[in-house]
Scaffold this active site. Structure first.
Site, PDB file in Angstrom:
ATOM      1  N   VAL A  61       2.320  35.696  -8.284  1.00  0.00           N
ATOM      2  CA  VAL A  61       2.049  36.716  -9.296  1.00  0.00           C
ATOM      3  C   VAL A  61       3.324  37.493  -9.596  1.00  0.00           C
ATOM      4  O   VAL A  61       4.109  37.775  -8.688  1.00  0.00           O
ATOM      5  CB  VAL A  61       0.970  37.704  -8.766  1.00  0.00           C
ATOM      6  N   CYS A  62       3.511  37.860 -10.871  1.00  0.00           N
ATOM      7  CA  CYS A  62       4.591  38.783 -11.246  1.00  0.00           C
ATOM      8  C   CYS A  62       4.091  39.637 -12.406  1.00  0.00           C
ATOM      9  O   CYS A  62       2.887  39.770 -12.614  1.00  0.00           O
ATOM     10  CB  CYS A  62       5.874  38.022 -11.594  1.00  0.00           C
ATOM     11  N   ARG A  63       4.986  40.203 -13.176  1.00  0.00           N
ATOM     12  CA  ARG A  63       4.581  41.103 -14.262  1.00  0.00           C
ATOM     13  C   ARG A  63       3.939  40.338 -15.409  1.00  0.00           C
ATOM     14  O   ARG A  63       2.893  40.722 -15.908  1.00  0.00           O
ATOM     15  CB  ARG A  63       5.794  41.893 -14.757  1.00  0.00           C
TER      16      ARG A  63
END
Length: 98
Positions: free
Chosen positions: A62-64
């Protein structure tokens, strides 16, 4: 590259599935909000901390917005890990956070 939508991941969490979530955003981004139970390993440190991961487990990255987590998936796949990219990242996440 394997992908999972935010909605699919949220459903798995709600079904109490055993999910390993790695958030590859920077520490200051994660302190604002993160998916409950996610482990923070910033993308720049992933190579040095991948020994903390278990190749027999599946990980959701997961990231932005999905870009950094996509790079993390490519790197970890090349190292023999079973990883999935959450598309849309935290910008698209509607589930609970901590």
């Amino acid at each position: 590259m394997k992908k999972i939508s935010t909605k699919e991941l949220q459903n798995l969490i709600e079904e109490n599935k055993d999910i390993n979530i790695i958030d590859v955003r920077e520490v200051d981004e994660v302190t604002q909000e993160k998916i409950i139970g996610a482990i923070n390993i910033p993308l720049g440190l992933l190579e040095f901390r991948m020994h903390e991961l278990d190749k027999s487990k599946k990980y959701v990255m997961v990231c932005r917005s999905g870009g950094r987590s996509g790079r993390a998936v490519q790197f970890l796949e090349s190292q023999g890990f079973n990883v999935i990219n959450m598309t849309g990242g935290m910008l698209a996440w509607e589930g609970q956070t901590e």
